[in-house]
Write an enzyme that holds these catalytic residues in place. Structure first.
Site, PDB file in Angstrom:
ATOM      1  N   ARG A 243      35.188  34.379  37.741  1.00  0.00           N
ATOM      2  CA  ARG A 243      36.325  33.828  38.500  1.00  0.00           C
ATOM      3  C   ARG A 243      35.867  33.261  39.843  1.00  0.00           C
ATOM      4  O   ARG A 243      36.574  33.364  40.851  1.00  0.00           O
ATOM      5  CB  ARG A 243      37.428  34.869  38.698  1.00  0.00           C
ATOM      6  CG  ARG A 243      37.852  35.581  37.415  1.00  0.00           C
ATOM      7  CD  ARG A 243      38.216  34.633  36.316  1.00  0.00           C
ATOM      8  NE  ARG A 243      38.458  35.312  35.039  1.00  0.00           N
ATOM      9  CZ  ARG A 243      38.636  34.660  33.898  1.00  0.00           C
ATOM     10  NH1 ARG A 243      38.562  33.335  33.850  1.00  0.00           N
ATOM     11  NH2 ARG A 243      38.854  35.316  32.790  1.00  0.00           N
TER      12      ARG A 243
ATOM     13  N   LYS B 110      35.852  50.090  37.719  1.00  0.00           N
ATOM     14  CA  LYS B 110      36.820  49.601  36.741  1.00  0.00           C
ATOM     15  C   LYS B 110      36.545  50.378  35.462  1.00  0.00           C
ATOM     16  O   LYS B 110      35.515  50.180  34.825  1.00  0.00           O
ATOM     17  CB  LYS B 110      36.634  48.106  36.519  1.00  0.00           C
ATOM     18  CG  LYS B 110      37.520  47.507  35.427  1.00  0.00           C
ATOM     19  CD  LYS B 110      37.295  45.994  35.281  1.00  0.00           C
ATOM     20  CE  LYS B 110      38.175  45.411  34.179  1.00  0.00           C
ATOM     21  NZ  LYS B 110      38.007  43.943  34.056  1.00  0.00           N
TER      22      LYS B 110
ATOM     23  N   GLU C 275      40.135  46.671  29.954  1.00  0.00           N
ATOM     24  CA  GLU C 275      39.579  45.450  29.353  1.00  0.00           C
ATOM     25  C   GLU C 275      38.198  45.687  28.773  1.00  0.00           C
ATOM     26  O   GLU C 275      37.282  44.874  28.933  1.00  0.00           O
ATOM     27  CB  GLU C 275      39.545  44.318  30.400  1.00  0.00           C
ATOM     28  CG  GLU C 275      40.939  43.929  30.873  1.00  0.00           C
ATOM     29  CD  GLU C 275      40.941  42.764  31.860  1.00  0.00           C
ATOM     30  OE1 GLU C 275      39.958  42.607  32.593  1.00  0.00           O
ATOM     31  OE2 GLU C 275      41.935  42.019  31.880  1.00  0.00           O
TER      32      GLU C 275
ATOM     33  N   ARG D  56      39.997  51.622  40.249  1.00  0.00           N
ATOM     34  CA  ARG D  56      40.999  50.584  40.039  1.00  0.00           C
ATOM     35  C   ARG D  56      42.116  51.055  39.105  1.00  0.00           C
ATOM     36  O   ARG D  56      41.854  51.696  38.082  1.00  0.00           O
ATOM     37  CB  ARG D  56      40.366  49.316  39.478  1.00  0.00           C
ATOM     38  CG  ARG D  56      39.486  48.615  40.502  1.00  0.00           C
ATOM     39  CD  ARG D  56      38.819  47.418  39.888  1.00  0.00           C
ATOM     40  NE  ARG D  56      39.542  46.183  40.067  1.00  0.00           N
ATOM     41  CZ  ARG D  56      39.835  45.326  39.106  1.00  0.00           C
ATOM     42  NH1 ARG D  56      39.527  45.600  37.853  1.00  0.00           N
ATOM     43  NH2 ARG D  56      40.449  44.196  39.367  1.00  0.00           N
TER      44      ARG D  56
ATOM     45  N   LYS E  29      46.588  46.345  42.326  1.00  0.00           N
ATOM     46  CA  LYS E  29      46.821  44.918  42.566  1.00  0.00           C
ATOM     47  C   LYS E  29      48.206  44.697  43.168  1.00  0.00           C
ATOM     48  O   LYS E  29      49.099  45.522  43.020  1.00  0.00           O
ATOM     49  CB  LYS E  29      46.684  44.134  41.259  1.00  0.00           C
ATOM     50  CG  LYS E  29      45.250  44.099  40.726  1.00  0.00           C
ATOM     51  CD  LYS E  29      45.076  43.122  39.560  1.00  0.00           C
ATOM     52  CE  LYS E  29      43.615  43.151  39.096  1.00  0.00           C
ATOM     53  NZ  LYS E  29      43.323  42.159  38.043  1.00  0.00           N
TER      54      LYS E  29
ATOM     55  N   ASP F  69      48.782  40.540  36.906  1.00  0.00           N
ATOM     56  CA  ASP F  69      47.410  40.156  37.255  1.00  0.00           C
ATOM     57  C   ASP F  69      47.380  38.904  38.135  1.00  0.00           C
ATOM     58  O   ASP F  69      46.993  37.841  37.654  1.00  0.00           O
ATOM     59  CB  ASP F  69      46.605  39.929  35.971  1.00  0.00           C
ATOM     60  CG  ASP F  69      45.114  39.771  36.252  1.00  0.00           C
ATOM     61  OD1 ASP F  69      44.687  40.068  37.377  1.00  0.00           O
ATOM     62  OD2 ASP F  69      44.391  39.358  35.335  1.00  0.00           O
TER      63      ASP F  69
ATOM     64  N   GLU G   9      44.913  45.524  46.357  1.00  0.00           N
ATOM     65  CA  GLU G   9      43.934  44.559  45.868  1.00  0.00           C
ATOM     66  C   GLU G   9      44.595  43.199  45.738  1.00  0.00           C
ATOM     67  O   GLU G   9      45.557  43.029  44.979  1.00  0.00           O
ATOM     68  CB  GLU G   9      43.350  45.000  44.517  1.00  0.00           C
ATOM     69  CG  GLU G   9      42.311  44.024  43.968  1.00  0.00           C
ATOM     70  CD  GLU G   9      41.659  44.495  42.661  1.00  0.00           C
ATOM     71  OE1 GLU G   9      41.539  45.722  42.460  1.00  0.00           O
ATOM     72  OE2 GLU G   9      41.288  43.634  41.843  1.00  0.00           O
TER      73      GLU G   9
ATOM     74  N   GLU H  18      42.135  32.394  40.830  1.00  0.00           N
ATOM     75  CA  GLU H  18      41.982  32.332  39.379  1.00  0.00           C
ATOM     76  C   GLU H  18      43.173  31.680  38.691  1.00  0.00           C
ATOM     77  O   GLU H  18      43.012  30.872  37.785  1.00  0.00           O
ATOM     78  CB  GLU H  18      41.788  33.764  38.857  1.00  0.00           C
ATOM     79  CG  GLU H  18      41.706  33.875  37.346  1.00  0.00           C
ATOM     80  CD  GLU H  18      41.505  35.320  36.883  1.00  0.00           C
ATOM     81  OE1 GLU H  18      41.391  36.212  37.750  1.00  0.00           O
ATOM     82  OE2 GLU H  18      41.459  35.546  35.660  1.00  0.00           O
TER      83      GLU H  18
ATOM     84  N   HIS I 185      51.955  34.155  33.687  1.00  0.00           N
ATOM     85  CA  HIS I 185      50.927  34.259  32.650  1.00  0.00           C
ATOM     86  C   HIS I 185      51.087  33.174  31.580  1.00  0.00           C
ATOM     87  O   HIS I 185      50.977  33.427  30.397  1.00  0.00           O
ATOM     88  CB  HIS I 185      51.000  35.656  31.995  1.00  0.00           C
ATOM     89  CG  HIS I 185      49.693  36.123  31.428  1.00  0.00           C
ATOM     90  ND1 HIS I 185      49.087  35.546  30.337  1.00  0.00           N
ATOM     91  CD2 HIS I 185      48.866  37.133  31.801  1.00  0.00           C
ATOM     92  CE1 HIS I 185      47.964  36.189  30.054  1.00  0.00           C
ATOM     93  NE2 HIS I 185      47.790  37.140  30.931  1.00  0.00           N
TER      94      HIS I 185
END
Lengths: 695, 695
Positions: free
Chosen positions: B174, B293, B297, B329, B365, B370, B392, B398, B516
């Site tokens: 990113r 993290k 994911e 995170r 976040k 996201d 965050e 991005e 998104h």
């Protein structure tokens, strides 16, 4: 504590001397971005002479874009050489005249002559005038007398190119200087200033073409979406005389053309290529042409359809027509072919001599393997009299220490260019009708090339393509004078250091004609023990053939007989290990460890001696550089000192890891005066660098 | 044609006006490298006031590295503000006094006060003095009167960090501004000057920490080989008050430790981490700690061993001890969990409140998905009163146009920071005991951030972490004054343009609470039609839930009931579509296309209206920028104009592709005044950008 400014500055100087106080870039001197085009203010006699000449006025016969660039360069260059403090009009104005035939129909030849109150730059065409302007500034930058300029130059070959192995996403294969200078993502709307500065640097050394993408080519460059991007770059480069070429992927008709085949004899395939070429030429009338890596290292090619390289190349050449060229790489070797890899390109291409169309050029690497620290010249040179051959050198030092090792490559290229092929001339003469392409070392790093001294290789490649007769020393001297300092005391030390650097890297990496002993993938560091890769010819052990009995690749009649690919007179010079130049010894011969070399030492002792000699040469370079601190700005001095420290460490790594491995094979003790390896062989084998750049 | 220099210059000006004549960088103005620390020479009254004050002398109480940096910055800054032409000693020397407690044991608080013949910078510690020096220069750079400085500041939160998603090979996940600023390959022998300049820029806005590698972490950073590399960077950053942190890979004990497990409760695993932490602290006594993290994911984590996030985090926190922190995170969502993705982090972590060790910080976040152009604040803020939560944000855009779109993010972050959680304060108050981390937008591009205006987001993030109470306008104004021009006529136009840019990107990308809707992988451009990705919550269709019946994600009690994760008072404000802020409408509600919005327009018409409004806003930005040419140097003006052209094109692309898709779903005609999409839906679907950056 109360201090006036003088005191504060003294305090800061004191503090800056502490390693703990790194200061921001306001305190920086030079970052290398200006390359050899710094035009540092003249001093002393040289300045007096420029002042006496006082060239204040320019004449120009037209207002072409190229002449505007030349005039801008002269004004900016003269102002800078004069310390940017020149009077607007002098009392005794002399003239610099730019006088050239309109257009760019000729070859860029030029003359630069000092007359009374005038320096006349005459060009065979406008690019000739630009080259003349750069040549004049090169002379003046070295402190030469403006009243005594007398140059008459013409290029030795028509194509003087850089090949960029740059991918569309910005990664550079075998790049060690940051990302690609090409930001295709922001093009065409945004053209980075760096692409202008790049073209200027190329033009300043006579380069006139660039392949903008990797030979392992993405088909993206053939899509409609890329045409405006390419056009924007080509338009920006045109005033500098740089023609744009692209690498093409042979299977693109399938991948982006929707065709079921890429067979070069298929009419639909040919029609598809014609449409692509026409679209490129519609946007870029002086588009240079295609570079093709075909049937090489997994890339697609005509052999996928049982067609020859000539049939493949000619199919593309016909859609280009008289508008440009197809440059076809001779770098092929096959997984199936069990012949000595060094012989395969010759075997593949010599039978095709005379079968290529007139606008096809075969691009041949300097040596028969792959840019190793030392190789004999490629046997194809001279062996295809009915085909135009072009020389491919590698400026980015994939196998020669990459970003950080100081290795000046002019002696390397001149070794090949000056070699007599025994078949109608030297390599330089064989390639004169075509040209030279260098695999670029440019990137987005502020210093362009990963180190300041790597800039010398870009410079030298351009200068040699213009005139292969220039000596390595002359090129080093003019480069160093422009890049660092024109002080003769500096030049008298830095030039020999540069010249010696090539033999140094050969000695600490692969002495006595060894080759291809590097680690896998990233090609960084030693890996002589590697013998388990899928294809035999990818393994270092394939090349060294080291065993209890000896070391070296037998390429005599008793072995692969690669010698027979050279003209008899040439082959003869390498046939007898006792009389030959031992720099190529193990390239051609497999010899016992006890074999007596010319030095009187056994082969094993001589090998160790040469590794040590290489390490010592790097230590000497480090000492030389230390002594040059007074002549160089702090930032570039420190950068180079840092890299020499890396090189000194890694020269030892190469020596020690190699010796440790050879000892594991031959069981021999080291000569009495040699240092044993610092670590065990297992240690060297255990090293791993997954993040190494350039892959 | 014979010309004097004046004439030549006129000729060049003429030629330069032709698009065909790009000139080399000698003609360039500014490339953006200096960021907001340009200290452009003052003019007029501001210069007169600085001259009247004549601060010629500095006093300092010690010669620490930090104070040397502060003194250097003041001298260089004052000289530059004064046009670098100051007399060495003035007739009426005033004093700038740096007076701070030794060491860096405090929080960097400072005061800067103008007294008679003195400006006194007092720091709670040495970093306080450095911050005070930067604050003084910030004031003077804006043209404020040196005789009237009166600042007393302290940081709003202890951790003010940047997270770099940089991989060891130099690629930035990113990242849209070139390669990583970290060249691990050349470290530790060579430290790039840019890393000093980076620390200086961070310090100038009060940032005090940086995680140097990607949260998708390579275990390399935990190897012995990396310790000297990390140490070299930490040593260079220490004078600037920047602590170094690394992201760690939870499975590293297996991958590089040779252990059969990475189970956080396994004693051998804990011992391994202890050895690694001790080795880091031995080299870097002020090492900041680990960012993790985990189980997110595809990254490894404690749940691989049926342990909780708390057990995983605490295992690491115990090896760090009181030497630093573990930042864990909260960005988790699962392929198996069928709950609304926006709810999963809350469900996962709230039950763990109170179970984390004191030196664990949970990093959350701004919103529950996201970094989308607009999200409501994350429901975890306020929901874990016994856990320190950190904010965050994403500085690298991005999902907001990446390098080229001009989007000023201060209003975006302040929207979350200023939100009342209904559970003990605003988000800014909730995070005050911990801090803020911004995903950095720094890279090797000359302008650092991919565009000049992206620098504003780096700047704003630091300023907000120092003081979330600063207004977006004030931050924009002081940034623009330092970066471009302090002319009020410039500032009065550029600041509103920056402020408006955030709503613009929301409108042309995802208006009315949509989210998104971007294309897969590179996340560039629209992809609302995408519905075939493996995991449901990776698909835009999952978020928009567009059908014949309507559009939007029902997060009310009748739907996923994500509303219930917020405090009742907060949930209530979003429960009723008729009364709520429609900026969040489709985030919380699924509504018929014919639903009547507050404007009186149907939902469909309002949606189209907002897309159009976004496009119009970009066009207005383009016009504003055009009018600002007199205030900006040519290179940065042209760069920005190029990017605005890209943004204007792409705003239309987002609008048209989105509308084309919604029409294919709802079959509705466009409102009368709306432009139909420029291309067919099939065209938009066919677009492909395999080389898009940042993947």
């Amino acid at each position: 504590m109360i201090m006036g400014r003088g005191l504060v500055n003294r305090l800061l100087a004191l503090l800056a001397a502490l390693a703990a106080v790194p200061l921001p870039s306001a305190a920086r001197a030079e970052d290398g971005y200006k390359l050899w085009l710094r035009y540092a203010p003249l001093e002393g006699q040289a300045k007096a002479k420029l002042d006496a000449f006082k060239p204040r006025v320019l004449t120009t016969s037209t207002n072409s874009a190229t002449l505007a660039v030349a005039a801008h360069e002269l004004i900016a260059g003269l102002n800078s050489l004069d310390g940017d403090k020149r009077d607007p009009v002098g009392s005794n104005p002399s003239t610099i005249t730019l006088d050239c035939r309109p257009g760019n129909g000729s070859d860029g030849s030029f003359e630069v002559k000092s007359l009374r109150h005038e320096i006349r730059i005459s060009g065979a065409d406008e690019i000739g005038c630009l080259y003349g302007a750069f040549a004049l500034l090169r002379e003046l930058s070295q402190g030469h007398d403006p009243a005594k300029i007398n140059l008459a130059e013409h290029p030795a070959m028509p194509l003087r190119m850089l090949d960029h192995w740059d991918n569309p996403d910005g990664r550079v294969e075998r790049g060690y200087s940051g990302r690609s200078i090409f930001d295709w993502w922001k093009l065409p709307e945004h053209l980075d200033q760096r692409l202008i500065d790049y073209a200027r640097a190329d033009a300043s050394i006579g380069l006139n073409g660039a392949v903008v993408n990797n030979v392992n080519a993405s088909p993206l460059f053939l899509t409609d979406r890329y045409i405006p991007k390419l056009k924007r770059v080509a338009d920006a480069w045109r005033p500098f005389g740089i023609r744009l070429y692209i690498s093409v992927r042979f299977s693109a008709p399938k991948e982006i053309g929707g065709l079921p085949t890429a067979d070069p004899l298929d009419p639909a395939v040919q029609a598809w290529w014609k449409v692509r070429a026409d679209a490129l030429y519609a946007a870029i009338p002086d588009f240079g042409g295609f570079l093709v890596k075909a049937n090489s290292e997994g890339e697609p090619g005509p052999q996928d359809y049982h067609r020859t390289h000539a049939e493949g190349a000619n199919a593309l050449a016909r859609v280009i027509g008289n508008r440009g060229v197809v440059i076809w790489r001779a770098f092929v070797y096959s997984a199936e072919d069990k012949t000595d890899r060094a012989m395969q390109a010759y075997n593949e291409f010599v039978p095709l001599d005379g079968m290529f169309d007139a606008n096809v050029i075969l691009q041949v690497k300097n040596g028969p393997i792959d840019f190793q620290p030392r190789e004999p010249f490629h046997p194809l040179f001279g062996a295809m009299p009915h085909t135009r051959l072009m020389f491919e050198g590698q400026i980015t030092k994939e196998y020669l220490g990459q970003a950080t090792h100081l290795v000046y490559l002019a002696p390397y290229w001149k070794e090949a260019l000056g070699a007599d092929t025994g078949r109608g001339g030297t390599v330089a003469q064989i390639i004169a009708p075509a040209g030279m392409a260098g695999v670029a070392n440019t990137g987005s790093d502020r210093d362009w090339s990963g180190s300041h001294f790597n800039q010398a290789n870009w410079y030298a490649f351009g200068r040699l393509a213009w005139n292969p007769g220039l000596s390595s020393e002359q090129i080093a001297r003019e480069w160093a004078a422009q890049t660092f300092s024109r002080d003769p005391q500096f030049l008298d030390k830095v030039v020999p250091m540069m010249i010696a650097s090539r033999q140094a890297v050969v000695d600490y990496m692969t002495p006595l004609g060894l080759a291809h002993q590097m680690a896998t993938g990233h090609h960084y560091g030693p890996g002589p023990w590697i013998c388990d890769l899928q294809r035999p010819e990818w393994n270092p052990c394939y090349y060294a053939k080291a065993g209890k009995d000896g070391i070296g690749f037998d390429r005599t009649a008793g072995g692969s007989n690669a010698l027979a690919q050279y003209a008899p007179s040439v082959g003869a010079q390498w046939a007898n290990p006792k009389t030959m130049d031992e720099d190529y010894l193990l390239w051609f011969h497999h010899l016992a460890w006890s074999y007596r070399t010319k030095s009187g030492r056994s082969l094993w002792d001589e090998l160790v001696h040469r590794y040590d000699r290489g390490v010592a040469a790097v230590d000497a370079m480090t000492q030389t550089w230390s002594s040059l601190q007074p002549y160089v700005d702090p930032e570039r001095f420190a950068d180079t000192a840092d890299y020499l420290r890396i090189q000194a460490e890694e020269a030892r790594w190469w020596r020690d890891a190699s010796i440790a491995y050879w000892q594991s094979v031959n069981g021999l003790a080291l000569p009495g005066d040699a240092h044993p390896p610092a670590h065990s062989l297992e240690y060297y084998k255990s090293l791993s660098f997954p993040e190494a750049p350039g892959q």
